[in-house]
Every structure is written in C-alpha cells, then in structure tokens.
Design an enzyme around this catalytic site. Structure first.
Site, PDB file in Angstrom:
ATOM      1  N   HIS A  88      -7.239  -5.154  -1.523  1.00 15.85           N
ATOM      2  CA  HIS A  88      -6.377  -4.491  -1.071  1.00 15.85           C
ATOM      3  C   HIS A  88      -5.377  -5.665  -0.417  1.00 15.85           C
ATOM      4  O   HIS A  88      -4.116  -5.438  -0.419  1.00 15.85           O
ATOM      5  CB  HIS A  88      -7.057  -3.527  -0.815  1.00 15.85           C
ATOM      6  CG  HIS A  88      -5.442  -2.765  -0.282  1.00 15.85           C
ATOM      7  ND1 HIS A  88      -4.580  -2.151  -1.451  1.00 15.85           N
ATOM      8  CD2 HIS A  88      -5.304  -1.967   0.987  1.00 15.85           C
ATOM      9  CE1 HIS A  88      -3.483  -1.044  -0.730  1.00 15.85           C
ATOM     10  NE2 HIS A  88      -3.950  -0.952   0.218  1.00 15.85           N
ATOM     11  N   ASP A 107      -8.580  -5.056  -5.892  1.00 15.73           N
ATOM     12  CA  ASP A 107      -8.551  -4.424  -5.171  1.00 15.73           C
ATOM     13  C   ASP A 107      -9.906  -2.815  -5.824  1.00 15.73           C
ATOM     14  O   ASP A 107      -9.770  -2.379  -6.592  1.00 15.73           O
ATOM     15  CB  ASP A 107      -7.524  -3.928  -5.602  1.00 15.73           C
ATOM     16  CG  ASP A 107      -6.532  -2.845  -4.059  1.00 15.73           C
ATOM     17  OD1 ASP A 107      -7.302  -1.826  -3.721  1.00 15.73           O
ATOM     18  OD2 ASP A 107      -5.486  -2.928  -4.089  1.00 15.73           O
ATOM     19  N   SER A 137       0.988  -1.087  -0.106  1.00 15.30           N
ATOM     20  CA  SER A 137      -0.252   0.202  -0.067  1.00 15.30           C
ATOM     21  C   SER A 137       0.587   1.104   0.005  1.00 15.30           C
ATOM     22  O   SER A 137       1.480   0.794  -0.968  1.00 15.30           O
ATOM     23  CB  SER A 137      -1.134   0.208   1.188  1.00 15.30           C
ATOM     24  OG  SER A 137      -1.723   1.380   1.096  1.00 15.30           O
TER      25      SER A 137
END
Length: 712
Positions: free
Chosen positions: A689, A657, A582
């Site tokens: 995600h 995602d 991320s």
C-alpha cells in the site's frame, strides 16, 4: 532544478528533526535515530550530551549481528501497519531499571549493558522475534515467536515459554490486524508495575472466512489466503488473559458485554488492569478496571457519541501507582466537543482544561501537574503545555517558537525535548527546562542550509509556502497551505491540489513540508493543500460531517479551495489538477467525478473505490455496516458517480496491496472500460500500500509530473 531522482538519492536533502528521541537513564544524554549519510534507508543511533551539546553516532547499525532468516509474516505485517520502512536500528528501548539498552534488529534482541558497553544477543540464532520489550523491572524481556509469547531473563539469557499452543490462526501477545491498522494499538501484552502480572491477548483469526488475494510481482503470481475482515463481516476473536508469573496462575478476563465488542486499550493503573472496551458501532467506550486479587470487574465510566468515539492513548496514571486508595489517572475526552483534559478520581471525571483548542497528547504527570501537547489558537501549530491538576490554573505554554513541536519528557517531568520544525526551519531539537514557574529553552540541534548542505544547490529556487483560512458552507474554518510556482514567468499557472481529506490525518501545519511540492513549483505548478471537514486535530463537529456519507462534504470543501484559487491573479482556473494516495486517491476520484467543472486531471494512487471492500473498524466507524446503511455505502462509492468523469485520469496501485486491496482498482478498471472511458494506468508489481520502494517512488512521481505536464 530539483529532480525526483535527487529527491530519493543519498545523502538525504533534508535530514529533518531526529526520530524516536529519548532521554538516556543517566540524565546527561538525549538519544535519537537518524538516517546514515551514505544510506537514507539505514538508521543509526545517535546521542547528544546535554552539557556540552556534542552529538555523536553512538551505535552504527552495521556493527550489530544480524538475525537469521526472512522476516516472518507477522513482522512484515507489523512494519507495514507502522509505516516502518527503514532498516538498521528502527527501534530501541532503555530498561526501566536503567541498566540495559534493547536494540531489536533483524528479528533478534541485542542488549547493551550500559555500565560496560558490553553487547549480547539474547535470542537464539536463526530465529526471529517480534514486539520485544522489557518487563517493568527491566530484568526480563518478552517477545513473540511463532505465535507464542516468551519471556527471557536478561542476566542468564534463559527463555521461558509462557504459551505453547500458538501457531496457524492463533497468536499470543500480538495485536491483530484491525487493532494495528485502524485502532493504532500495536501492543498485545502489558506488564504490571511490579512485574508480577502479565496481561496478554489471544487472537484467533480462524473466525474470519478465508479469502484469496493475488500478489503479483515481476516474476510470479502468488495466491495469498488472507483472512481480511470486510466491513459488516466478522472480526478476529480477541481474548484477554492475565498470568501471575510466580505461581503460573492464569485468568481469563471476560471484558465483553456484547460478543463483537472491541478490546481498544489496556493499561495497568496501580494494582488494577484498566481496560477500554469499544462497542462494534463505536458509539460507546467503556472504561473498566479488573482486580487480579478478587477477579472482579468494575465499570469506571463511559464515553458515548451519536457518531463515534475516537480512541487515544491518554489514560495516564497519576500519583502513587502501587498503593490502594490512591488510584487516579488523567484522561482526554471530546464529550463537550473539543478534546479536553480530565482527572479521574474517586469515581468522577473532573475537567482540567476548558474552552477552545485541543489536548492531543498527555506525556507525563505527577500529583501536581501534567505536561501535554496540543494547541490553543490554531491547529496548524502544536506546542507543549503545563497543566496544573488543581483545575483552576490556565495551561501554561512552554514552547515559544512558532511551529510544530513533538515532545518527549524525562522521568521527573523537569525537562522535555521537542522535535520542532516550521515552514522556514527544516528541523530542530529544542531542550525545554520546566521547573516551578520558570521556563527556559535552548537549541540542541538545528538543521541549517549552509554552503555544504545537500539542499544548498536548490535553496535559491525554494518557495516557502503560505498558510491561510477559508470558510466552509456551515461556517467552520478550513486551513490551507499554498506553494506558488517558483520565479515569475508571467501569465497564469496551473495548480495541483495535493489531497488526503480523510479522517485521522492533517496535512496543513506550520512545519517543514515534504519537498515534492518544490519539484512541482520549479516546473511551473502551484501546489494547494486543504484540510477539509472530516480531517483530524479539530473537534467532534468538524469531524462528524462525514458520518453515514463519505466523499460528499469533503468534496464540497475542496471545491471551496479551488474557487479561492480561481480568484488569485496568477492561477489559471481552467488548469486545476488533483493528486492523492489511499483516502486521497478516493478523494481524487470523487472530485473528478463530482466536480468535473473544477478539476481537469487527476492521479489516484491506491484508491478506495467501494467501502464494502474495506475493513470493519475503519469503515463502520463512519458508515455503519452495509446492512444498516446501504444507501450510505452506495452514495459513498465512486461507482455511483463514475458517469460524471470527464477529466483525464491516471490510476496507480501496488499489485501486492494488502490494505486497500488491488481489487478496488480492478473493479474501477472494468467499470471504466465498460463505459469506454479513456484513462491511464500504472501498476507496481510486488508493491504494497505505501509504495515505499525507492525505484517505485522515483518512477511514479516522474510519471505523475509527465501526466500533469501533458494534461495541464
């Protein structure tokens, strides 16, 4: 040697401190969730007798009747926002009256009557509900089904629809995407203390233009019409209403000053509803109070910042909550730099703590004192403190063991249970008795790696990390955690930097770390973690360095860490890798591109590549909008630095995602191909995600090990 397969197999190698600890209404038990020995993804409800110290599995999740049907889109989205990936009993709530226990399982509301241990399912069969919670009096439940808010009488099981026009783009009683993902407000309705009033939100996502997102799994490609609030674009329309239950009178509460203000927090204080309103640029937070008796709105005070105002959940009522004239509450503010505790009373904020350190969480308060969590000497440890509301007495630390403590306090503030761990203690429950000037603590549970413990076969190879500090270019202190390679094979070793680096998170703590670094350590790698400027749990100055430009100061701080590594006798300074997920994936790319002289190889997982593709509240907090800060967006994008990439890159992303959209990686793929830059790619069909699925975790971490073995 510890393997990735064993790391994700059953039974769990380390159970760690129990989850969601709560005091039972009888005052004699502490309850908690823990993974089942035969299935790490199923949580059961346990309890410990505070007198005898005996622990027992109170409720096995397999015994509960399952709800019907597939989880709704709202449920799935909320679980993803909460990072809640376990099954079974994932939440529980005792009724305020102490008579019932609510167990929301598979979208159904199971209620246990504590006096006779009778279990009932209140919600209709073959339906799914979300955000199930008791009213303040404990006699009824609220929940959301099909976009509408419903109330259910616990004794009779009779339902009452409080709204009827929800559905489609409209929902009642649910926090919107931005509130859940970026504001960490998961509630969409709030009961008054006397259960006479219910405040709730109406969210209309129809204001957000519909965009198409492709979710690819192993067998098909789904086209998802998603209303994603991109940076600089419009948000969902959030309204606030209040319903008087006895009369059915409904009020529309006009809390906004500007049309794009955010509804940040809501809580009842006495007879008034206290509302936190945040401006779109997040440089102002107004605390307002709405009186249902008169319909009047009063401005209590405001927080302002030249960068941004952080949100928190530390508005805690103090004293008599029902009588007018005694309205007061605790509050934390960073107006002087660090987060300190204040008492709001008679229209003024009075400071209760001063100096360094940080007040992170207010757990409980009465008219004399408060129990709070935070730190005084080092951000790598968190402790429980008592603060007197006279503002004259220094805070008193109640936890004495070195490590990280997460506290839960009982109703009268005389006892607390802390989930505790340290670099040498995998997990423990510590009971703290605090009454008057004396403090006593004792262990309720401590995970010990004995001969029959699952981690015992690997304990001899375990390397305890060390903590240390470095100095940033502006003189601020940077904390790091270093796990050296296991054994003494001689020669110099490669190091992999595990990075997050973004706001709102802290990696370096005196707590039992994840076991993935041990796998690297046993294969000859060192693992280095550093909280660069911009990370959480410090103060305004430390965080705000990334304002209007991201991926700049953070990279320079990680470079300080690598330069330190190169001074260590066992480190091969020419074999430094980096890995992150991320924001950490974004940092991996920025470090590879901006400092190719330091980083030889990197694994970027689900990375942000262009901040104009990310959402409003998070991105605009730090960068403003693309229209008012085009240079900042350009400089903060990986595409501005892509020509600097010379090291080896492995790119990973989930193909479903819905947070950091797969588009971030497809744009990067195209840009790298256009420049004929070699890279490796692994995508995971159907994964979102968090990439939390067990088979995905095993595959990606094995692939990562192989990548670093080949390139470092």
């Amino acid at each position: 040697m510890l393997t990735v397969e064993r790391l994700f197999a059953d039974p769990p190698l380390i159970t760690g401190a129990p989850q969601q600890v709560q005091f039972a209404p009888d005052g004699e038990h502490v309850c908690y969730l823990r993974p089942a020995d035969d299935d790490r993804e199923r949580l059961d409800l346990w309890r410990a007798n505070l007198s005898s110290g005996r622990h027992e599995c109170w409720l096995d999740a397999r015994t509960l009747v399952k709800g019907g049907g597939q989880a709704s889109a709202a449920e799935q989205a909320e679980r993803e926002r909460r990072r809640q990936f376990a099954r079974g009993i994932t939440a529980y709530q005792f009724s305020p009256c102490g008579r019932y226990l609510l167990l929301p399982v598979d979208g159904a509301a199971h209620v246990l009557t504590l006096s006779n241990m009778g279990m009932r399912t209140l919600t209709p069969p073959e339906t799914r509900q979300t955000d199930m919670r008791f009213a303040a009096d404990g006699n009824s439940l609220c929940y959301v089904r099909g976009g509408n808010l419903l109330r259910c009488d616990v004794d009779s099981g009779q339902e009452q629809a409080l709204t009827t026009d929800g559905g489609g783009t409209v929902s009642y009683g649910l926090a919107d995407f931005i509130a859940q993902e970026e504001m960490h407000r998961f509630e969409g309705y709030w009961w008054s203390a006397d259960s006479q009033w219910l405040a709730f939100t109406r969210v209309d996502e129809g204001t957000i233009p519909e965009s198409l997102r492709y979710e690819m799994d192993a067998e098909r490609i789904s086209v998802i019409a998603q209303r994603y609030p991109y940076a600089g674009a419009v948000n969902a329309q959030v309204s606030l209403l209040a319903l008087h239950l006895a009369t059915g009178t409904r009020h529309q509460i006009d809390f906004r000053e500007a049309a794009d203000d955010y509804l940040a927090r809501v809580v009842w204080v006495g007879r008034r509803l206290v509302i936190q309103r945040q401006s779109r640029d997040q440089q102002r937070l107004d605390v307002l109070a709405w009186d249902p008796a008169t319909g009047e709105m009063d401005a209590l005070f405001s927080e302002t910042s030249p960068t941004w105002v952080n949100l928190h959940d530390n508005l805690v009522p103090v004293g008599n909550a029902t009588e007018p004239g005694v309205e007061q509450f605790l509050w934390t503010s960073e107006r002087d730099g660090p987060s300190h505790l204040y008492l709001w009373r008679d229209g003024t904020l009075r400071p209760l703590t001063r100096g360094g350190g940080r007040v992170e969480r207010v757990h409980w308060a009465d008219a004399r004192r408060a129990l709070i969590s935070g730190w005084q000497t080092s951000p790598t440890e968190q402790h429980l403190f008592e603060v007197r509301l006279d503002g004259q007495t220094p805070p008193r630390q109640l936890t004495d063991q070195a490590g990280w403590h997460e506290a839960v306090v009982n109703r009268d503030g005389t006892r607390a249970v802390c989930r505790m761990s340290s670099l040498t203690q995998p997990g423990a429950l510590v009971l703290v008795d605090s009454d008057g000037d004396a403090t006593a603590s004792r262990s309720l549970l401590a995970e010990t790696i004995t001969d029959d413990h699952p981690y015992h076969p690997y304990r001899s190879a375990h390397v305890t990390p060390t903590l240390g500090t470095l100095t940033a270019e502006d003189g601020q202190t940077l904390h790091y955690r270093l796990t050296p390679p296991a054994g003494s094979g001689g020669g110099r070793a490669p190091v992999v930097v595990f990075v997050y680096g973004g706001p709102g998170a802290q990696r370096v703590r005196n707590e039992w770390p994840a076991l993935l670094p041990q796998i690297f350590s046993q294969r000859g790698f060192g693992v280095f973690e550093l909280d660069n400027r911009g990370s959480a749990n410090r103060d305004r100055r430390f965080e705000s360095v990334l304002y209007r430009r991201m991926g700049d100061a953070e990279v320079r701080d990680q470079a300080v860490g690598v330069e330190h590594l190169r001074t260590l006798p066992w480190v091969d300074g020419n074999r430094i890798g980096i890995f992150g997920h991320s924001y950490g994936g974004y940092m991996t790319l920025m470090c590879l591109m901006q400092r190719p002289d330091l980083f030889r190889a990197g694994v970027a997982v689900a990375p942000v590549t262009d901040w104009s593709l990310y959402d409003t509240h998070y991105t605009e907090r730090f960068l403003g909008t693309p229209a008012d800060n085009p240079d900042g967006y350009r400089a903060s994008s990986v595409f501005q630095h892509i020509d600097g990439l010379s090291g080896r890159l492995l790119l990973m992303h989930g193909m479903a995602d819905d947070n950091v959209l797969f588009t971030h990686s497809t744009r990067l793929i195209q840009a790298l191909q256009a420049r004929c830059r070699p890279f490796e790619l692994m995508v995971y069909p159907g994964a979102k995600h968090a990439l939390h699925e067990r088979h995905v975790s095993v595959h990606r971490f094995n692939l990562m090990l192989d990548f670093f073995a080949r390139n470092l």
